[in-house]
Every structure is written in C-alpha cells, then in structure tokens.
Design a protein around this motif. Structure first.
Motif, PDB file in Angstrom:
ATOM      1  N   ARG A  25       0.834  -1.219   0.000  1.00 26.13           N
ATOM      2  CA  ARG A  25       0.000   0.000   0.000  1.00 26.13           C
ATOM      3  C   ARG A  25       0.864   1.263   0.000  1.00 26.13           C
ATOM      4  NH1 ARG A  25      -1.482  -2.274   5.306  1.00 26.13           N
ATOM      5  NH2 ARG A  25      -0.525  -1.021   6.929  1.00 26.13           N
ATOM      6  N   GLN A  26       2.046   1.177   0.650  1.00 25.81           N
ATOM      7  CA  GLN A  26       2.929   2.353   0.672  1.00 25.81           C
ATOM      8  C   GLN A  26       3.491   2.651  -0.725  1.00 25.81           C
ATOM      9  OE1 GLN A  26       5.658   1.243   3.765  1.00 25.81           O
ATOM     10  NE2 GLN A  26       4.213   1.780   5.380  1.00 25.81           N
ATOM     11  N   GLU A  40      -7.846  12.399   1.888  1.00 24.12           N
ATOM     12  CA  GLU A  40      -8.905  11.382   1.980  1.00 24.12           C
ATOM     13  C   GLU A  40      -8.816  10.396   0.813  1.00 24.12           C
ATOM     14  OE1 GLU A  40     -12.873  12.912   2.179  1.00 24.12           O
ATOM     15  OE2 GLU A  40     -13.733  10.927   2.536  1.00 24.12           O
ATOM     16  N   SER A  43      -5.968   8.108   1.367  1.00 17.97           N
ATOM     17  CA  SER A  43      -6.344   7.203   2.438  1.00 17.97           C
ATOM     18  C   SER A  43      -7.252   6.082   1.912  1.00 17.97           C
ATOM     19  CB  SER A  43      -7.064   8.048   3.487  1.00 17.97           C
ATOM     20  OG  SER A  43      -7.372   7.298   4.564  1.00 17.97           O
ATOM     21  N   ASP A  44      -8.187   6.437   1.026  1.00 17.06           N
ATOM     22  CA  ASP A  44      -9.065   5.423   0.418  1.00 17.06           C
ATOM     23  C   ASP A  44      -8.238   4.437  -0.417  1.00 17.06           C
ATOM     24  OD1 ASP A  44     -11.177   6.771   1.525  1.00 17.06           O
ATOM     25  OD2 ASP A  44     -11.887   7.671  -0.337  1.00 17.06           O
ATOM     26  N   ARG A  46      -5.108   3.602  -0.003  1.00 19.13           N
ATOM     27  CA  ARG A  46      -4.368   2.723   0.926  1.00 19.13           C
ATOM     28  C   ARG A  46      -5.244   1.567   1.383  1.00 19.13           C
ATOM     29  NH1 ARG A  46      -2.192   6.078   5.872  1.00 19.13           N
ATOM     30  NH2 ARG A  46      -0.807   4.357   6.279  1.00 19.13           N
ATOM     31  N   VAL A  47      -6.513   1.890   1.682  1.00 16.98           N
ATOM     32  CA  VAL A  47      -7.435   0.852   2.169  1.00 16.98           C
ATOM     33  C   VAL A  47      -7.710  -0.177   1.075  1.00 16.98           C
ATOM     34  CG1 VAL A  47      -9.777   0.391   3.004  1.00 16.98           C
ATOM     35  CG2 VAL A  47      -8.524   2.355   3.894  1.00 16.98           C
ATOM     36  N   SER A  50      -4.713  -2.370   0.434  1.00 16.16           N
ATOM     37  CA  SER A  50      -4.496  -3.245   1.582  1.00 16.16           C
ATOM     38  C   SER A  50      -5.494  -4.402   1.616  1.00 16.16           C
ATOM     39  CB  SER A  50      -4.608  -2.418   2.868  1.00 16.16           C
ATOM     40  OG  SER A  50      -4.123  -3.142   3.955  1.00 16.16           O
ATOM     41  N   ILE A 119     -16.033  -3.006   0.979  1.00 16.88           N
ATOM     42  CA  ILE A 119     -15.336  -1.741   1.261  1.00 16.88           C
ATOM     43  C   ILE A 119     -14.549  -1.296   0.028  1.00 16.88           C
ATOM     44  CG2 ILE A 119     -13.358  -0.766   2.554  1.00 16.88           C
ATOM     45  CD1 ILE A 119     -14.512  -2.067   5.058  1.00 16.88           C
ATOM     46  N   SER A 122     -16.928   0.179  -2.418  1.00 26.28           N
ATOM     47  CA  SER A 122     -17.442   1.497  -2.002  1.00 26.28           C
ATOM     48  C   SER A 122     -16.433   2.612  -2.248  1.00 26.28           C
ATOM     49  CB  SER A 122     -17.758   1.501  -0.502  1.00 26.28           C
ATOM     50  OG  SER A 122     -18.658   0.541  -0.191  1.00 26.28           O
ATOM     51  N   LEU A 123     -15.157   2.310  -2.084  1.00 24.48           N
ATOM     52  CA  LEU A 123     -14.143   3.370  -2.134  1.00 24.48           C
ATOM     53  C   LEU A 123     -13.550   3.597  -3.532  1.00 24.48           C
ATOM     54  CD1 LEU A 123     -12.190   2.662   1.208  1.00 24.48           C
ATOM     55  CD2 LEU A 123     -14.049   4.278   0.817  1.00 24.48           C
TER      56      LEU A 123
END
Lengths: 150, 116
Positions: A25-26, A40, A43-44, A46-47, A50, A119, A122-123
């Motif tokens: 993810r990094q 944001e 951040s999405d 990254r999720v 991951s 998830i 959704s993102l």
C-alpha cells in the motif's frame, strides 16, 4: 520529430506474505502522490490496496505447498485516473457474487468480518473481480483524484 | 516492518487500551492477543480502545474491534471506542460499526477518564 506517448506506471511482484501488506500500500500510494490526491483520496487508496493484497495473503494460497506471488500493475490513464490490478495465481473463487456480499467470509476463525470486498467497491470509482477456481483471482479498480474526479 | 504498539492500563473497572500504529491483517494478530490477555487478567466491566494514534485501519481492524466487542459482552462488559481519526471513522461507518459500539470524542474520553 514525433512525440512518443508513454503511459506511466509500474509492475511489482512479491510473495503473498502478511509483512508485505504495508509495503504494497505504501508503494502504490507513493506513486499515486504525483496525481495530487487529497488526503482522503490517498487514504481510500491505501485501504483498497491493503484489502486486495490481504485477500491474496489470507485466501489465495491457503493450504498450498508453496506461497505464491502477488502481482500489482499500476497505470495512469490519459484522463489522469489511476488504474490498479492486483492478481494472484491461487485457488480462485467459485462464486464471486457471493463473496461480494457484506459479512460473507470463508474465514470466520480469522475475525476477518467479510467486509473487504464491499469496502473496496465502495471506495473505488470502478471495481471488478475476475476469478477462476484453481487459476487465481484478479481485482481491478480505478481511482480518480482531485480535479480529475470532478 | 514496524508493528503497532499496544499499551493497556486498568483504572477501577475500566481497561484503557491505546493502539499506536497501523491496524491491518499483519498487526491485528499481535494486537488481538495482547488485548485478550489483558481482558482475561483484568476482567474489566468496560474497555476503551483509544484510536487517536491509529493512522491506518482496514477491515482487519473492523474484525479486531467486533471480536473484542463480542469478548467484552461474553464477560458482561461493554466496549467503547475513543477519538478515532477521520479515516478510521469512515471505515467504521462503511460497516455500520459506529451504530453498534459507542464512539467517544476526545472531550468525552477525558470526562470518562476523570470519572474512573
């Protein structure tokens, strides 16, 4: 002289080990930073990365003699979107639709909750899963950042 | 790779747990084992998970929180979440966990500390 069009991106391949989840993810977020995402949006991303990588680590090579690899392909489209494909060559899924249902999990002991795929969906701007039992799974998604998402 | 840190402290009947770092599938096992050991030893009536230092959490974090919620209910206790970051709040809301488990703001957490 003719200008060459180069589509920017990279490919990354690594063993499906849990210690590589943060690394994956990094790396993807470091590359995406050039597209000027908001905090944001980053951040999405990254999720979603991951979740996809974790699914490969937890499910793809479960019970196999050898831990296989995860391959990540990242491309920037002409419209400035980020296209990501995360692929394994593990056990695959017989029923993708069912796996997409919230709270469905094949690993209740592992406290995974069955929220990973919902998830991710959704993102992401666009999201697709292709899977074949015994052949593996590919998760493909697209993210739009900042001005390109309006 | 750096793993998340966990600090536990019991005040009266409340177990305060501070998680510092990312909660993902890799770190969740260590965090889960540490918290469950403390629950077993302390048998608290309430547990507060302090999440202000969690910069990243995915659905493994949801599993961790829901698992501890169940564990606390099994011993007749309650679980509360304290001061999550906006990213964590978004993940909690996507799964509806914020409707199941009370989420305290920083101010409310301080009031709870003062009470205990």
């Amino acid at each position: 002289m003719k200008e060459r069009k180069v589509q920017n991106g990279f490919q990354l391949e690594f063993p499906a080990l849990s210690e590589n989840e943060a690394f994956a993810r990094q790396i993807v977020c470091a590359f995406a930073a050039r597209l000027d995402p908001t905090l944001e949006e980053l951040s999405d991303l990254r999720v979603v990365v991951s979740e996809a990588v974790t699914n490969c680590v937890v499910h793809a090579y479960k019970g196999a003699n050898k831990v296989g690899n995860i391959k990540i392909t990242v491309r920037v489209t002409g419209k400035g979107a980020l296209k990501v494909r995360i692929k394994d060559t593990g056990c695959g899924m017989a029923d993708v639709e069912r796996c997409m249902q919230p709270l469905y999990t094949t690993d209740p002991e592992g406290e995974r909750g069955g929220m990973g795929l919902p998830i991710m969906q959704s993102l992401s701007k666009k999201f697709a899963v292709k899977s074949k039992p015994g052949k593996g799974t590919t998760v493909a998604f697209e993210m739009l950042f900042g001005s390109s998402s309006t | 790779m750096e793993i998340a840190g966990v600090t536990c402290q019991k005040k009266d009947d409340t177990l305060w747990v501070v998680i510092d770092g990312d909660i993902d599938h890799h770190s969740a096992k260590y965090i889960r084992e540490t918290i469950d050991r403390e629950i077993f030893l302390a048998r608290p009536h309430a547990m507060v998970l302090e999440l202000s230092r969690v910069d990243f959490m995915d659905s493994s974090g949801l599993g961790l929180i829901l698992g501890r919620y169940t564990r606390m209910r099994e011993i007749g206790g309650v679980l509360k979440l304290s001061n999550p970051t906006p990213q964590t709040i978004k993940i909690l809301a996507l799964a509806g966990v914020d409707k199941l488990i009370p989420v305290l703001t920083a101010e409310k957490s301080q009031q709870e500390v003062a009470k205990s």
